[in-house]
Design a protein around this motif. Structure first.
Motif, PDB file in Angstrom:
ATOM      1  N   VAL A 126       5.270   3.114   2.235  1.00  0.00           N
ATOM      2  CA  VAL A 126       6.008   3.613   0.623  1.00  0.00           C
ATOM      3  C   VAL A 126       6.255   4.278   0.581  1.00  0.00           C
ATOM      4  O   VAL A 126       7.204   5.588  -0.599  1.00  0.00           O
ATOM      5  N   ALA A 127       4.829   5.610   0.471  1.00  0.00           N
ATOM      6  CA  ALA A 127       4.995   7.244   0.084  1.00  0.00           C
ATOM      7  C   ALA A 127       5.792   8.299   1.184  1.00  0.00           C
ATOM      8  O   ALA A 127       6.516   9.062   0.493  1.00  0.00           O
ATOM      9  N   ILE A 128       6.166   7.310   1.966  1.00  0.00           N
ATOM     10  CA  ILE A 128       7.270   8.028   2.795  1.00  0.00           C
ATOM     11  C   ILE A 128       8.620   7.996   1.878  1.00  0.00           C
ATOM     12  O   ILE A 128       9.160   9.444   1.877  1.00  0.00           O
ATOM     13  N   LEU A 129       8.654   7.024   1.156  1.00  0.00           N
ATOM     14  CA  LEU A 129       9.814   7.021   0.129  1.00  0.00           C
ATOM     15  C   LEU A 129       9.780   7.847  -1.020  1.00  0.00           C
ATOM     16  O   LEU A 129      10.414   8.262  -1.326  1.00  0.00           O
ATOM     17  N   ALA A 179      13.596   0.230  -5.040  1.00  0.00           N
ATOM     18  CA  ALA A 179      14.488  -1.011  -4.512  1.00  0.00           C
ATOM     19  C   ALA A 179      15.892  -0.527  -3.818  1.00  0.00           C
ATOM     20  O   ALA A 179      16.367  -1.948  -2.968  1.00  0.00           O
ATOM     21  N   ALA A 180      16.324   0.236  -3.296  1.00  0.00           N
ATOM     22  CA  ALA A 180      17.249  -0.113  -2.604  1.00  0.00           C
ATOM     23  C   ALA A 180      16.734   0.136  -1.192  1.00  0.00           C
ATOM     24  O   ALA A 180      17.002  -1.379  -0.645  1.00  0.00           O
ATOM     25  N   ALA A 181      14.875   0.380  -0.811  1.00  0.00           N
ATOM     26  CA  ALA A 181      14.776   0.162   0.085  1.00  0.00           C
ATOM     27  C   ALA A 181      14.517  -1.523   0.458  1.00  0.00           C
ATOM     28  O   ALA A 181      14.401  -1.948   1.691  1.00  0.00           O
ATOM     29  N   LEU A 182      14.003  -1.708  -0.430  1.00  0.00           N
ATOM     30  CA  LEU A 182      13.453  -3.755   0.087  1.00  0.00           C
ATOM     31  C   LEU A 182      14.636  -4.222  -0.309  1.00  0.00           C
ATOM     32  O   LEU A 182      15.182  -5.052   0.003  1.00  0.00           O
ATOM     33  N   GLU A 183      16.159  -3.812  -1.074  1.00  0.00           N
ATOM     34  CA  GLU A 183      17.271  -4.455  -1.029  1.00  0.00           C
ATOM     35  C   GLU A 183      17.816  -4.567   0.447  1.00  0.00           C
ATOM     36  O   GLU A 183      18.646  -5.189   1.573  1.00  0.00           O
ATOM     37  N   GLY A 195       5.153   5.695  15.720  1.00  0.00           N
ATOM     38  CA  GLY A 195       6.463   4.554  15.875  1.00  0.00           C
ATOM     39  C   GLY A 195       5.952   3.666  14.461  1.00  0.00           C
ATOM     40  O   GLY A 195       5.108   3.984  13.570  1.00  0.00           O
ATOM     41  N   ARG A 196       7.292   3.726  13.513  1.00  0.00           N
ATOM     42  CA  ARG A 196       7.177   2.759  12.382  1.00  0.00           C
ATOM     43  C   ARG A 196       6.117   1.497  12.188  1.00  0.00           C
ATOM     44  O   ARG A 196       5.572   1.573  11.073  1.00  0.00           O
ATOM     45  N   GLN A 197       5.703   1.248  13.372  1.00  0.00           N
ATOM     46  CA  GLN A 197       4.982  -0.244  13.445  1.00  0.00           C
ATOM     47  C   GLN A 197       3.036   0.347  13.493  1.00  0.00           C
ATOM     48  O   GLN A 197       2.917  -0.347  13.072  1.00  0.00           O
ATOM     49  N   ALA A 198       2.890   1.380  13.231  1.00  0.00           N
ATOM     50  CA  ALA A 198       1.950   1.822  13.459  1.00  0.00           C
ATOM     51  C   ALA A 198       1.755   2.251  11.773  1.00  0.00           C
ATOM     52  O   ALA A 198      -0.103   2.206  11.241  1.00  0.00           O
ATOM     53  N   LEU A 199       2.701   1.867  10.934  1.00  0.00           N
ATOM     54  CA  LEU A 199       2.283   2.535   9.163  1.00  0.00           C
ATOM     55  C   LEU A 199       2.346   1.291   8.490  1.00  0.00           C
ATOM     56  O   LEU A 199       2.453   0.689   9.217  1.00  0.00           O
ATOM     57  N   ALA A 219       0.587  10.676  -2.501  1.00  0.00           N
ATOM     58  CA  ALA A 219       1.500   9.718  -2.813  1.00  0.00           C
ATOM     59  C   ALA A 219       1.053   8.444  -1.972  1.00  0.00           C
ATOM     60  O   ALA A 219       1.767   7.139  -2.139  1.00  0.00           O
ATOM     61  N   VAL A 220       0.176   8.009  -1.144  1.00  0.00           N
ATOM     62  CA  VAL A 220      -0.242   6.594  -0.315  1.00  0.00           C
ATOM     63  C   VAL A 220      -1.481   6.531  -1.261  1.00  0.00           C
ATOM     64  O   VAL A 220      -0.885   5.247  -1.060  1.00  0.00           O
ATOM     65  N   GLY A 221      -2.462   6.844  -2.323  1.00  0.00           N
ATOM     66  CA  GLY A 221      -2.869   5.916  -2.888  1.00  0.00           C
ATOM     67  C   GLY A 221      -2.271   5.927  -4.323  1.00  0.00           C
ATOM     68  O   GLY A 221      -2.205   4.586  -4.220  1.00  0.00           O
ATOM     69  N   LEU A 222      -0.744   6.048  -4.882  1.00  0.00           N
ATOM     70  CA  LEU A 222      -0.047   5.826  -5.911  1.00  0.00           C
ATOM     71  C   LEU A 222       0.523   4.376  -5.284  1.00  0.00           C
ATOM     72  O   LEU A 222       0.932   2.870  -5.276  1.00  0.00           O
ATOM     73  N   SER A 223       0.836   4.872  -4.175  1.00  0.00           N
ATOM     74  CA  SER A 223       2.129   3.228  -3.163  1.00  0.00           C
ATOM     75  C   SER A 223       1.249   2.139  -3.139  1.00  0.00           C
ATOM     76  O   SER A 223       1.445   0.817  -3.683  1.00  0.00           O
ATOM     77  N   GLN A 224      -0.646   2.418  -2.870  1.00  0.00           N
ATOM     78  CA  GLN A 224      -1.585   1.608  -2.122  1.00  0.00           C
ATOM     79  C   GLN A 224      -1.615   0.832  -4.182  1.00  0.00           C
ATOM     80  O   GLN A 224      -1.825  -0.510  -3.940  1.00  0.00           O
ATOM     81  N   ARG A 225      -1.624   1.643  -5.069  1.00  0.00           N
ATOM     82  CA  ARG A 225      -1.837   0.571  -5.837  1.00  0.00           C
ATOM     83  C   ARG A 225       0.159   0.252  -6.810  1.00  0.00           C
ATOM     84  O   ARG A 225      -0.667  -0.999  -7.550  1.00  0.00           O
ATOM     85  N   ILE A 226       0.772   1.039  -5.926  1.00  0.00           N
ATOM     86  CA  ILE A 226       1.406  -0.538  -7.037  1.00  0.00           C
ATOM     87  C   ILE A 226       2.237  -1.557  -5.736  1.00  0.00           C
ATOM     88  O   ILE A 226       2.338  -2.271  -6.500  1.00  0.00           O
ATOM     89  N   LEU A 227       1.480  -1.087  -4.483  1.00  0.00           N
ATOM     90  CA  LEU A 227       1.310  -2.880  -4.022  1.00  0.00           C
ATOM     91  C   LEU A 227       0.065  -3.838  -4.547  1.00  0.00           C
ATOM     92  O   LEU A 227       0.729  -4.901  -4.458  1.00  0.00           O
ATOM     93  N   GLY A 228      -0.665  -3.293  -4.943  1.00  0.00           N
ATOM     94  CA  GLY A 228      -1.765  -3.902  -4.956  1.00  0.00           C
ATOM     95  C   GLY A 228      -1.048  -4.176  -6.732  1.00  0.00           C
ATOM     96  O   GLY A 228      -1.902  -5.358  -7.000  1.00  0.00           O
ATOM     97  N   ALA A 229      -0.703  -3.860  -7.102  1.00  0.00           N
ATOM     98  CA  ALA A 229       0.373  -4.845  -8.612  1.00  0.00           C
ATOM     99  C   ALA A 229       1.449  -5.912  -8.078  1.00  0.00           C
ATOM    100  O   ALA A 229       1.377  -6.339  -8.924  1.00  0.00           O
ATOM    101  N   ALA A 230       2.084  -5.787  -6.595  1.00  0.00           N
ATOM    102  CA  ALA A 230       2.415  -7.268  -6.702  1.00  0.00           C
ATOM    103  C   ALA A 230       1.687  -7.687  -5.746  1.00  0.00           C
ATOM    104  O   ALA A 230       2.518  -8.435  -4.415  1.00  0.00           O
TER     105      ALA A 230
END
Length: 231
Positions: free
Chosen positions: A36-39, A90-94, A26-30, A49-60
């Motif tokens: 973000v990695a799925i995107l 950007a589309a997903a967050l919007e 389920g979605r809640q488990a992620l 993709a997960v490592g890259l996503s973690q780095r992007i989120l870290g910058a935010a």
């Protein structure tokens, strides 16, 4: 080559792969990074993709609201993020922001300044520029619609009060709430804020439409003219 293969999500255990994890648990488990990695679909030669996503989120600062303020070019500064992936993020967050707004509107009845903040903060609270909005209400103080009246400033020359009143009459609104944001974060109303509030209040009174409040909204807080008795 061996390092690149080991980083590939395809080589992970099935339960650890974001897509499979979503399907099985389920979605809640992620985590946010896994979603973000799925995107993204893929990372780069040095990270998954997960490592890259973690780095992007870290910058935010691991804050999705802050990530939502990243521009397309800002996202593309990360290695492995091209225009298509940046647009997907950007589309997903919007979509998430719009969902929050729509859910709030479906059940929304203005009962206090805090309820107006709950409605309008997702709309204007995190913008880098000023916008002025009017929330139109029926006689039960339920939201009929909220409309942007100006962008980039709120001086009398930029806010069309006649258009605001015309919209109120067309919607059958019996009350309105004014709202604008201060990107600087200050909650102190300016002289222009006060003068414009009085102009709109006077115009509304002539049409038997009540101005219930005027909120100055920032990312995390607000100032209410009604609460401070300066309306």
């Amino acid at each position: 080559m061996e390092q690149a293969l080991s980083l590939s999500i395809k080589n992970w255990k099935e339960d650890d792969r974001p897509r499979e994890k979503l399907l099985n648990k389920g979605r809640q488990a992620l985590t946010d990074a896994e979603l973000v990695a799925i995107l993204l679909g893929s990372g780069n030669r040095e990270e998954s993709a997960v490592g890259l996503s973690q780095r992007i989120l870290g910058a935010a600062n691991n804050n999705l609201h802050e990530l939502g303020r990243f521009s397309i070019s800002g996202l593309m500064r990360f290695k492995g993020i091209g225009e298509a992936k940046a647009i997907a993020i950007a589309a997903a967050l919007e979509l998430g922001r719009r969902r929050r707004v729509e859910e709030a509107l479906e059940r929304f009845r203005v009962t206090s300044s805090a309820s107006v903040f709950e409605l309008m903060q997702p709309v204007i609270g995190e913008l880098p520029h000023e916008e002025f909005w009017i929330v139109y209400l029926n006689n039960s103080n339920r939201v009929i619609r909220y409309v942007q009246l100006s962008k980039g400033g709120i001086t009398g020359t930029l806010v069309d009060i006649r258009l605001a009143m015309k919209t109120a009459l067309e919607l059958g609104a019996t009350a309105i709430v004014l709202a604008h944001n201060h990107p600087s974060g200050t909650l102190t109303p300016s002289d222009a804020d006060k003068k414009l509030t009085q102009k709109i209040r006077l115009a509304s009174e002539s049409l038997d439409i009540r101005v219930l409040d005027h909120l100055i909204i920032t990312e995390k807080s607000y100032f209410s003219f009604a609460d401070h008795r300066i309306l």
